[in-house]
Design a protein around this motif. Structure first.
Motif, PDB file in Angstrom:
ATOM      1  N   VAL A 149      -3.304   7.043 -11.587  1.00  0.00           N
ATOM      2  CA  VAL A 149      -3.702   7.341 -10.215  1.00  0.00           C
ATOM      3  C   VAL A 149      -3.979   8.826 -10.005  1.00  0.00           C
ATOM      4  N   VAL A 150      -3.185   9.696 -10.608  1.00  0.00           N
ATOM      5  CA  VAL A 150      -3.366  11.134 -10.387  1.00  0.00           C
ATOM      6  C   VAL A 150      -4.543  11.658 -11.204  1.00  0.00           C
TER       7      VAL A 150
ATOM      8  N   VAL B 225       5.458  -6.365 -11.739  1.00  0.00           N
ATOM      9  CA  VAL B 225       4.648  -5.697 -10.722  1.00  0.00           C
ATOM     10  C   VAL B 225       3.738  -4.645 -11.335  1.00  0.00           C
ATOM     11  N   PHE B 226       4.290  -3.770 -12.160  1.00  0.00           N
ATOM     12  CA  PHE B 226       3.541  -2.591 -12.577  1.00  0.00           C
ATOM     13  C   PHE B 226       2.596  -2.810 -13.743  1.00  0.00           C
ATOM     14  N   ILE B 227       2.836  -3.775 -14.616  1.00  0.00           N
ATOM     15  CA  ILE B 227       1.878  -4.024 -15.707  1.00  0.00           C
ATOM     16  C   ILE B 227       0.536  -4.498 -15.149  1.00  0.00           C
ATOM     17  N   PRO B 228       0.509  -5.541 -14.312  1.00  0.00           N
ATOM     18  CA  PRO B 228      -0.801  -5.967 -13.800  1.00  0.00           C
ATOM     19  C   PRO B 228      -1.504  -4.899 -12.959  1.00  0.00           C
ATOM     20  N   VAL B 229      -0.736  -4.186 -12.150  1.00  0.00           N
ATOM     21  CA  VAL B 229      -1.344  -3.153 -11.301  1.00  0.00           C
ATOM     22  C   VAL B 229      -1.888  -2.013 -12.156  1.00  0.00           C
TER      23      VAL B 229
ATOM     24  N   GLN C  84     -10.379  -0.459 -13.639  1.00  0.00           N
ATOM     25  CA  GLN C  84     -11.204   0.098 -12.568  1.00  0.00           C
ATOM     26  C   GLN C  84     -11.620   1.523 -12.898  1.00  0.00           C
ATOM     27  N   ALA C  85     -10.693   2.318 -13.395  1.00  0.00           N
ATOM     28  CA  ALA C  85     -10.993   3.718 -13.719  1.00  0.00           C
ATOM     29  C   ALA C  85     -11.916   3.834 -14.938  1.00  0.00           C
ATOM     30  N   SER C  86     -11.752   2.942 -15.909  1.00  0.00           N
ATOM     31  CA  SER C  86     -12.566   3.033 -17.129  1.00  0.00           C
ATOM     32  C   SER C  86     -13.968   2.454 -16.951  1.00  0.00           C
ATOM     33  N   SER C  87     -14.174   1.662 -15.901  1.00  0.00           N
ATOM     34  CA  SER C  87     -15.490   1.083 -15.673  1.00  0.00           C
ATOM     35  C   SER C  87     -16.442   2.041 -14.949  1.00  0.00           C
TER      36      SER C  87
END
Length: 122
Positions: free
Chosen positions: A21-22, A107-111, A118-121
């Motif tokens: 995210v950062v 929670v955190f693996i899928p997110v 999303q970032a790599s696309s």
């Protein structure tokens, strides 16, 4: 050792999401410090929670790091003579760490994977 590895692996997914995210490596360093500092130092790792001021004692007794420390103490047979708080995480630390780690992973693996995709696309 297994419970320590499980918790560390689960928590690494939390940090992975923050890292995705950062925007810069410097920010992840600051963000991780802001997460780890209160969790580590407001726990029963260094001081008995009963010696803390009441609001910090409540936080320490429900802190996942406190549950991890208490579970490690119990599993390594090093509980000592310190009284254990009458809260669910302190009375059932192994169960708390196992359930908490499973929830973090669920929670955190899928997110994190979705955010990475999303970032790599882009």
């Amino acid at each position: 050792m297994g419970i320590l590895l499980l918790f560390s692996y689960a928590f690494s997914w939390v940090m992975t999401l923050i890292g995705i995210v950062v925007r810069t490596p410097e920010v992840i360093n600051n963000a991780s410090f802001m997460v780890l500092f209160p969790l580590t130092f407001i726990s029963n790792a260094f001081v008995q929670a009963s010696n803390l001021p009441r609001p910090l004692e409540v936080f320490a007794n429900w802190n996942p790091v406190s549950a991890l420390v208490q579970a490690a103490r119990e599993l390594f047979g090093n509980t000592g003579t310190a009284p254990v708080a009458d809260t669910f995480p302190m009375q059932n630390p192994v169960l708390t760490v196992l359930v908490g780690s499973a929830l973090m992973l669920a929670v955190f693996i899928p997110v994190a994977v979705a955010r990475f995709r999303q970032a790599s696309s882009r």
